[in-house]
Enzyme design. Structure first.
Site, PDB file in Angstrom:
ATOM      1  CE  LYS A 145      -3.081   0.060   3.285  1.00 48.58           C
ATOM      2  NZ  LYS A 145      -3.888   0.306   4.506  1.00 48.58           N
ATOM      3  CE  LYS A 177      -2.511  -1.360  10.985  1.00 46.45           C
ATOM      4  NZ  LYS A 177      -3.117  -0.512   9.942  1.00 46.45           N
ATOM      5  N   GLY A 204      -3.105   6.035  13.581  1.00 43.56           N
ATOM      6  CA  GLY A 204      -4.296   5.372  14.094  1.00 43.56           C
ATOM      7  C   GLY A 204      -4.734   4.201  13.227  1.00 43.56           C
ATOM      8  CG  ASP A 205      -5.976   0.080  11.898  1.00 45.65           C
ATOM      9  OD1 ASP A 205      -5.834   0.281  10.684  1.00 45.65           O
ATOM     10  OD2 ASP A 205      -6.586  -0.913  12.334  1.00 45.65           O
ATOM     11  CG  ASN A 211     -11.094   7.977  10.460  1.00 44.53           C
ATOM     12  OD1 ASN A 211     -10.462   7.589   9.486  1.00 44.53           O
ATOM     13  ND2 ASN A 211     -11.171   9.256  10.782  1.00 44.53           N
TER      14      ASN A 211
END
Ligand code: NDP
Ligand code: 2IT
Length: 444
Positions: free
Chosen positions: A114, A126, A165-166, A240
């Site tokens: 990505k 991550k 964020g996630d 989100n």
């Protein structure tokens, strides 16, 4: 056995109990088959597939914190620094009770490709924790975030690894973690993205993933003779990504009729009321059951069901493996024309195959949700030059990035005779850049 099959079998054997990681690697490897077969001996000698599936580093740590009753709680913290060939590790932190090593590895692996597709200098990483922010007081969330960062701060930095964020990590959590990093390391630097606007955040980062998803969907539809205007759209999730995808679809003249959370889903035939959704999710942090109080004509259903609703376009924006083979059947039967992933790997492998075989335009998350991390990289640029760009400037850059991603993955797919196979296109285009950088840097 071919090199691809051999490495895939070894990855699965070497990483037991990590089904999501196996799934992500399987999808990428299937796409890469024609690329690898062109120069199999070369890739094998360089051990490219072994190197790209083995994280450069994984850090696991204990996160002790004190709850509001004075009891000590303990969670697991993890950061996977997967690949730094094209830039510092970059990728979100997920706080959710389902988090484990396999989930963070799948997310970190996807992030490599990505981030490559964004065209910006960011490597893949991550992290996260099995901490559940739901139902916790602000003080408890702060205590957890401070403890998490006390350990994580030893391993990250503006030029080494920049989390964001996630799921379960938004502006509140980023703020608490930034404060703790600054206290311990004594550095006011862009070590996290998704920061608040008063302390180095970028305008349009909050909107970026959802908006970017809709920009690429619009480009996809335009290149196939239509657009989002007057289309009926089903969205899953109510966080989100979902919220800002809904906002942008409405701005472009489409109508989103569903959203969901982990307990149920909403059908609003008149179109989701975004102000109500934002108040329920962003302000009250409440359940979707409340939506009916704002919109008496809407329906609330317990459990799953979003994909049963007739739509032209489907945007899964909640979590991994939320669009299953039965859902794919229903979408096809209902005449859906496009599925673009806002979440990471929301569609199972068999569902993806079914959608593609039945002529649905399908864009995988590593391309279609790249707008979030792309604007994170723009936040890093702004932090480095100690300036802030206007909303319009960031939003324009985001639009260009998403349109470029679409054309890059489309071209890569066509190069291998796979027109409209955007899964192959995304994996191939993402892989090519990373591998060129890895090879240039020697054995590392
Ligand atoms: P949020 O925490 O803001 O929202 C997640 C939403 O998905 C919530 O509505 C949540 O329901 C629902 N959800 C989470 N887990 C489950 C589950 N196991 N079953 C059903 N529903 C679930 O997260 P984001 O919107 O940031 O992330 C959504 C997806 O998008 C994730 O896959 C993430 O990896 C991906 N993504 C996020 C980016 C970002 O910038 N934030 C960038 C690119 C991808 P509930 O409210 O009940 O918790
Ligand atoms: O999955 C993702 O791309 C994100 N959660 C965003 C990562 C980032 O660094 O902004």
């Amino acid at each position: 056995m071919s090199y691809v099959d051999d490495v895939l079998a070894r990855v699965i054997a070497k990483n037991p109990s990590e089904p999501e990681f196996h799934q992500a690697v399987t999808e990428v490897f299937e796409s890469l088959r024609p690329v690898i077969e062109e120069k199999e001996d070369f890739y094998k000698k360089e051990a490219i597939l072994e190197r790209i599936t083995e994280p450069e580093r994984m850090i696991k740590f204990r996160v002790p914190w004190v709850d509001d009753n004075g009891n000590v709680q303990v969670n697991m913290g993890i950061r996977v620094q997967f690949n730094s060939a094209i830039g510092p590790y970059k990728g979100g932190l997920r706080f959710h009770p389902s988090v484990n090593q396999g989930i963070i590895k799948f997310l970190g692996f996807e992030q490599i490709f990505k981030n490559s597709l964004t065209g910006l200098p960011i490597g893949g990483g991550k992290g996260g924790s099995d901490f559940d922010p739901k139902g916790k007081s602000d003080r408890e969330v702060m205590a957890f975030c401070q403890s998490f960062m006390t350990e994580l701060c030893k391993h990250i930095g503006a030029d080494t690894d920049v989390p964001a964020g996630d799921i379960g990590v938004g502006g509140r959590e980023i703020g608490y973690m930034f404060g703790q990093y600054k206290r311990i390391r004594g550095l006011y630097e862009g070590v996290l993205t998704g920061k608040g606007l008063t302390y180095g955040g970028s305008l349009a980062r909050t909107e970026a993933t959802g908006y970017g998803l809709v920009y690429i969907t619009e480009e996809l539809l335009k290149c196939h003779g239509t657009d989002l205007k007057d289309k009926t759209v089903c969205v899953s999730g109510a966080g989100n990504v979902a919220i800002y995808a809904i906002e942008k679809v409405h701005q472009l003249g489409g109508k989103v009729v569903t959203c969901s959370d982990s307990t149920g889903w909403v059908y609003d035939p008149e179109g989701i009321d975004l102000d109500a959704l934002k108040e329920i999710k962003e302000v009250k942090r409440a359940r979707l059951t409340e939506y009916k109080n704002y919109r008496p004509n809407s329906e609330y259903h317990e459990g799953r069901g979003v994909w049963q609703v007739k739509c032209d376009v489907a945007l899964p924006c909640a979590t991994q493996n939320e669009l299953l083979i039965d859902d794919a059947n229903q979408l096809v039967a209902n005449g859906c024309i496009a599925v673009c992933e806002g979440a990471n790997m929301p569609t199972t492998l068999d569902a993806t195959k079914y959608l593609q075989e039945n002529g649905i335009l399908f864009v995988p998350g590593k391309a279609s949700n790249a707008g979030g991390v792309a604007v994170s990289a723009l936040e890093m640029s702004q932090n480095s030059e100690r300036l802030s760009w206007s909303f319009e400037e960031v939003d324009n850059k985001l639009q260009n990035i998403m349109v470029n991603i679409y054309h890059n993955i489309d071209t890569a797919a066509k190069r291998y005779g796979k027109e409209d196979d955007f899964v192959s296109g995304a994996n191939i285009a993402g892989f090519e850049k990373v591998v060129e950088a890895m090879l240039a840097q020697g054995v590392c």
